[in-house]
Design a protein around this motif. Structure first.
Motif, PDB file in Angstrom:
ATOM      1  N   GLU A 140      -8.882  -1.902   6.308  1.00 35.35           N
ATOM      2  CA  GLU A 140      -9.890  -2.942   6.086  1.00 35.35           C
ATOM      3  C   GLU A 140      -9.285  -4.182   5.445  1.00 35.35           C
ATOM      4  N   ALA A 155       2.644   2.374   2.502  1.00 32.06           N
ATOM      5  CA  ALA A 155       2.450   3.049   3.784  1.00 32.06           C
ATOM      6  C   ALA A 155       3.508   2.583   4.783  1.00 32.06           C
ATOM      7  N   ASN A 176      -2.587   8.066   9.635  1.00 30.07           N
ATOM      8  CA  ASN A 176      -2.975   8.416   8.253  1.00 30.07           C
ATOM      9  C   ASN A 176      -2.898   7.258   7.262  1.00 30.07           C
ATOM     10  N   LEU A 177      -3.111   6.031   7.757  1.00 30.45           N
ATOM     11  CA  LEU A 177      -3.235   4.914   6.817  1.00 30.45           C
ATOM     12  C   LEU A 177      -4.613   4.974   6.169  1.00 30.45           C
ATOM     13  N   PRO A 178      -4.687   4.768   4.864  1.00 33.33           N
ATOM     14  CA  PRO A 178      -5.991   4.781   4.188  1.00 33.33           C
ATOM     15  C   PRO A 178      -6.926   3.721   4.779  1.00 33.33           C
ATOM     16  N   SER A 179      -8.189   4.043   4.848  1.00 39.60           N
ATOM     17  CA  SER A 179      -9.161   3.115   5.414  1.00 39.60           C
ATOM     18  C   SER A 179      -9.207   1.800   4.632  1.00 39.60           C
ATOM     19  N   GLN A 180      -8.941   1.871   3.308  1.00 37.92           N
ATOM     20  CA  GLN A 180      -8.944   0.653   2.499  1.00 37.92           C
ATOM     21  C   GLN A 180      -7.841  -0.301   2.942  1.00 37.92           C
ATOM     22  N   VAL A 181      -6.687   0.272   3.328  1.00 36.89           N
ATOM     23  CA  VAL A 181      -5.569  -0.557   3.787  1.00 36.89           C
ATOM     24  C   VAL A 181      -5.912  -1.215   5.122  1.00 36.89           C
ATOM     25  N   ALA A 231       0.820  -1.214   0.000  1.00 40.59           N
ATOM     26  CA  ALA A 231       0.000   0.000   0.000  1.00 40.59           C
ATOM     27  C   ALA A 231       0.851   1.260   0.000  1.00 40.59           C
ATOM     28  N   SER A 260      -5.251   4.468  11.789  1.00 41.34           N
ATOM     29  CA  SER A 260      -5.993   5.591  11.211  1.00 41.34           C
ATOM     30  C   SER A 260      -5.396   6.923  11.647  1.00 41.34           C
TER      31      SER A 260
END
Length: 300
Positions: A251, A57, A244-249, A55, A241
């Protein structure tokens, strides 16, 4: 009621009187924690690192350690609540082997009362061992990465209680059909070796084939493991979160470690997991009592 209390006291004393049985039950979760921390932690860490790398991240090492620790702890407790119950329930089999069960059955004691005495005494012994294991696991998390709140800890203990109820009911039914020390040892070995796989503790269910995923989605223990995962790791996902990790990552990580469970591609909500686990406990207890009542009538 007095008869039930006396039988519970008697069965519990027999369990603790057998030092080998008690210490075997107590040391099993601790051995699993050492083995998990030694051999599985690197595997789990690599899985998290690969997910984050894919991702693009990055997160702190403490958060990674907290994720790995949470997965290890939830796996250990999910297995221990069932395997320890089988060890604690050996008193029932021993009574059948040495003839004490027959003496109790032909006495004025009701078969249902005798059955519940074994169940409750086994549950008390199992809860004692599993609560000690949970305490050790919490200390482990405090060392590697603590992201739990008081609510998370309370929900964790609730999960341990429900899984202990489930494990005790399951072991009571299985052990009901055992009549020798050899059978008891064989069943204990099979449960210890196989249960961790079918409940998703050793390997996430998401990594199984679709056919196996659909099969194990019918097993209550699967949902118990997922509940533990969600409550132990909720804080780590919240911290992801905040970093700042994307919510898609986030999930996707939840999907990969079975925090999100799916029944034929339909996501199972947390409240539904509780209903499944509680329903399974009630059903197993009813079946166990009925088995004992029928056997009691046979003896009489």
């Amino acid at each position: 009621m007095n008869t039930l209390k006396a039988l519970i006291k008697r069965n519990t004393k027999l369990f603790f009187k057998d030092k080998g049985m008690f210490f075997a039950s107590l040391i099993t979760p601790l051995i699993l924690l050492v083995l998990y921390g030694t051999f599985l932690s690197n595997v789990y860490e690599e899985t998290f690192q690969e997910s984050l790398k894919a991702a693009g991240a990055t997160v702190t090492d403490k958060l990674i350690n907290g994720c790995v620790g949470g997965q290890l702890v939830s796996s250990l407790l999910a297995v221990s609540c069932v395997t320890v119950a089988f060890c604690s329930n050996m008193v029932m089999v021993q009574d059948r082997v040495n003839g004490a069960r027959r003496d109790l059955t032909i006495s004025p004691v009701k078969s249902s009362t005798l059955a519940m005495s074994y169940y409750i005494s086994t549950l008390l012994s199992t809860l004692l061992v599993c609560c000690i294991a949970a305490g050790v696991c919490l200390l482990y998390l405090a060392k590697v990465g603590w992201f739990l709140t008081v609510t998370d800890v309370l929900l964790l203990l609730l999960d341990v209680l429900l899984l202990s109820l489930f494990g005790t009911a399951l072991s009571s039914i299985v052990n009901h059909f055992l009549s020798s020390q050899g059978q008891m040892s064989a069943v204990g070995t099979i449960i210890s070796a196989g249960y961790g796989f079918i409940c998703g503790a050793y390997m996430p269910i998401s990594q199984f084939s679709k056919g196996i995923q659909h099969t194990v989605s019918f097993l209550p223990g699967t949902y118990g493991t997922s509940l533990l995962r969600n409550h132990v790791m909720r804080g780590t996902f919240e911290e992801m979160s905040h970093q700042n990790l994307p919510s898609q990552v986030v999930e996707a990580i939840k999907d990969s470690i079975d925090c999100n469970l799916y029944f034929f591609d339909n996501k199972v909500e947390t409240c539904t997991m509780y209903l499944i686990l509680v329903g399974a406990v009630v059903l197993l207890i009813v079946v166990y009592v009925l088995l004992n009542v029928l056997r009691g009538k046979k003896y009489k």
